[in-house]
Scaffold this active site. Sequence first.
Site, short mmCIF file in Angstrom:
data_model
loop_
_atom_site.label_atom_id
_atom_site.label_comp_id
_atom_site.label_asym_id
_atom_site.label_seq_id
_atom_site.Cartn_x
_atom_site.Cartn_y
_atom_site.Cartn_z
N SER A 109 0.80 -1.22 0.00
CA SER A 109 0.00 0.00 0.00
C SER A 109 0.84 1.27 0.00
O SER A 109 0.39 2.31 -0.50
CB SER A 109 -0.93 0.01 1.22
OG SER A 109 -1.87 -1.02 1.14
N THR A 162 -1.79 4.11 3.23
CA THR A 162 -2.53 4.80 2.18
C THR A 162 -2.72 6.28 2.47
O THR A 162 -2.40 7.11 1.62
CB THR A 162 -3.87 4.09 1.93
OG1 THR A 162 -3.62 2.73 1.54
CG2 THR A 162 -4.65 4.78 0.82
N GLU A 288 -10.62 6.39 2.17
CA GLU A 288 -10.14 5.02 2.06
C GLU A 288 -11.02 4.05 2.85
O GLU A 288 -11.17 4.18 4.06
CB GLU A 288 -8.70 4.89 2.57
CG GLU A 288 -8.17 3.46 2.42
CD GLU A 288 -6.94 3.17 3.27
OE1 GLU A 288 -6.24 2.18 2.97
OE2 GLU A 288 -6.69 3.90 4.25
N ASP A 293 -8.69 -4.93 2.62
CA ASP A 293 -7.47 -5.74 2.51
C ASP A 293 -7.29 -6.64 3.73
O ASP A 293 -6.91 -7.80 3.61
CB ASP A 293 -6.27 -4.81 2.35
CG ASP A 293 -5.02 -5.55 1.93
OD1 ASP A 293 -5.13 -6.52 1.17
OD2 ASP A 293 -3.93 -5.15 2.35
#
Length: 314
Positions: A109, A162, A288, A293
């Site tokens: 990421s 991120t 986000e 994930d």
Amino acid sequence: MNENGTSGMDRREMLRLLGAGALAALTAGLLPEDAAAAPDAQGFERAKGPGLIFVVGDGMPAGVIRAMHDLRTGVFGRKDSCYYARLRDPKSSLGLMGTASLSSIVTDSAPASAAWSTGVHTVNHSLAVLPDGRPLATIFELVKPRGVATGLVTTTRVTHATPAAWVSHQADRDAEDTIAAELLAFRPDVLLGGGRKHFDAKKRKDGRDLLAEFAAKGATLANDRAALLAAPVQDGPLVGLFSGSHMAYRLDRLNDPALAAQPSLPEMTAAALRRLARHPGGFLLQVEAGRIDHAATPTTPGARSWTPWSWTTP
């Protein structure tokens, strides 16, 4: 002059700066219990300037999107507003961007987000920095001096890879105490998510109370859902950290009353947009959905496996 006749960055210039990273993820619609966060239920007013919302589903490749589509249409029978229907809409545009790491076939990421925020590839584990230590200018750093408001909303820690890659220049994405200090120094207009422990004087090795420092710089603080929803829409940053680490999965929030104090991603996004829309210079917001994930990776929580490949500087 922008298209509204006011000074500042216009849409074309913002898209030029964002380059290949300017994409919009098309959502499939809010779930019933999150309907209160929909714009038509929140009394949104027209933004004072141009805006761009960059939506990230972390760990959401094409296979996951296809599975979402099949569940929505085949299992739940929802034919309206499905992902592929939106892609077929003549008003929709589709773009592809490579986010590969320089050091591995499989990116992580940190360099993936750095590719979005800087337009440059770097190595696994690194944020907006090259392997030789040179920092990469991020889109946030480019637009802020132009009067563009910035915001980060995530269901992970706000210091996680991120969101961090839009502000931080660390070679080690795990240096989250340092990343928290970088967030304070940058002072985004909105910062919402988890990761309170990296701002807490009792948990940090240097003993700094970064939330108190945010407040001293004029930030409105929110530590739970009620405080976020009650936060006044006014000038100054909005900072909400709702968990010590990552925020809880949605299903856990629905089934565990102790977790109900955490806001949903749509609620955080709505609060961010109300604050950012006040800026006549426009805004850039990254949202986000960061725990996709985690839910899809068959490892123990928090564990990561790294490729044995290594980067060697020529």
